[in-house]
Design a protein around this motif. Structure first.
Motif, PDB file in Angstrom:
ATOM      1  N   LYS A  25      60.918  78.390  20.338  1.00 22.66           N
ATOM      2  CA  LYS A  25      61.680  77.181  20.543  1.00 22.66           C
ATOM      3  C   LYS A  25      60.273  76.575  21.461  1.00 22.66           C
ATOM      4  CE  LYS A  25      64.355  73.030  22.455  1.00 22.66           C
ATOM      5  NZ  LYS A  25      65.471  72.224  23.054  1.00 22.66           N
ATOM      6  N   ASN A  26      59.703  76.978  22.337  1.00 23.84           N
ATOM      7  CA  ASN A  26      58.392  76.678  23.255  1.00 23.84           C
ATOM      8  C   ASN A  26      57.731  76.195  22.379  1.00 23.84           C
ATOM      9  OD1 ASN A  26      59.851  75.608  25.057  1.00 23.84           O
ATOM     10  ND2 ASN A  26      59.161  77.407  26.643  1.00 23.84           N
ATOM     11  N   GLU A  28      57.505  76.290  19.368  1.00 26.32           N
ATOM     12  CA  GLU A  28      57.539  75.088  17.836  1.00 26.32           C
ATOM     13  C   GLU A  28      57.386  73.734  18.961  1.00 26.32           C
ATOM     14  OE1 GLU A  28      61.328  74.900  16.447  1.00 26.32           O
ATOM     15  OE2 GLU A  28      61.641  77.022  15.754  1.00 26.32           O
ATOM     16  N   ILE A  29      56.639  74.089  19.790  1.00 22.26           N
ATOM     17  CA  ILE A  29      56.764  72.082  20.316  1.00 22.26           C
ATOM     18  C   ILE A  29      55.133  72.469  20.307  1.00 22.26           C
ATOM     19  CG2 ILE A  29      56.700  71.304  22.764  1.00 22.26           C
ATOM     20  CD1 ILE A  29      59.759  72.525  23.424  1.00 22.26           C
ATOM     21  N   LYS A  32      53.583  71.510  17.384  1.00 23.59           N
ATOM     22  CA  LYS A  32      53.747  70.776  16.832  1.00 23.59           C
ATOM     23  C   LYS A  32      52.552  69.719  18.126  1.00 23.59           C
ATOM     24  CE  LYS A  32      56.457  67.641  19.480  1.00 23.59           C
ATOM     25  NZ  LYS A  32      57.541  66.380  19.769  1.00 23.59           N
ATOM     26  N   TYR A  33      51.882  70.265  19.308  1.00 23.31           N
ATOM     27  CA  TYR A  33      51.651  69.032  20.397  1.00 23.31           C
ATOM     28  C   TYR A  33      49.755  69.392  19.722  1.00 23.31           C
ATOM     29  CZ  TYR A  33      54.489  67.908  24.064  1.00 23.31           C
ATOM     30  OH  TYR A  33      55.643  67.209  24.603  1.00 23.31           O
TER      31      TYR A  33
END
Length: 125
Positions: A25-26, A28-29, A32-33
């Motif tokens: 999950k991290n 993926e974040i 995105k950033y």
């Protein structure tokens, strides 16, 4: 009977440790950033190509609002700064999580060895 109880306890502990591994999950974040930083750097390059008297518009909801070039430039730079700081924070968090994951993998491996030893003991009986 005691070995089946021990086996159940070990399997439960193994499932608990395996469920704690949530790094994706991290990632993926972070992805995105990273995309957002790239997009904003591209916008900054485009703004640098404009002459000082060029018209710049910012999309606010469904409306384009005229904006000063210097203000637009400053906003994009601040956005890049903010996102870069978030990326650094995420990197630190990911490194910490990966270290914890490695220690949990060792724990999982030990539990798996105990389960195999119990199963081997059952097979001999």
């Amino acid at each position: 009977m005691a070995t089946s109880s021990a086996m159940r306890d070990l399997q439960h502990e193994l499932e608990t440790k395996a469920n704690d591994l949530h790094i994706s999950k991290n990632h993926e974040i972070r992805k995105k950033y990273t995309v957002q930083v790239g997009e904003n750097e591209l916008v900054l390059k485009e703004l640098d190509l404009l002459s000082e008297d060029a018209n710049v518009y910012k999309l606010i909801g469904p409306v384009l609002v005229k904006q000063d070039l210097a203000e637009a430039n400053a906003n994009v730079r601040k956005r890049i700064e903010y996102i870069s700081a978030e990326l650094k924070r995420l990197d630190a968090t990911l490194q910490d999580m990966e270290e914890k994951q490695n220690s949990k993998k060792d724990g999982i491996y030990k539990i798996q060895q105990k389960i195999q030893a119990l199963q081997a003991g059952k097979a001999k009986v």
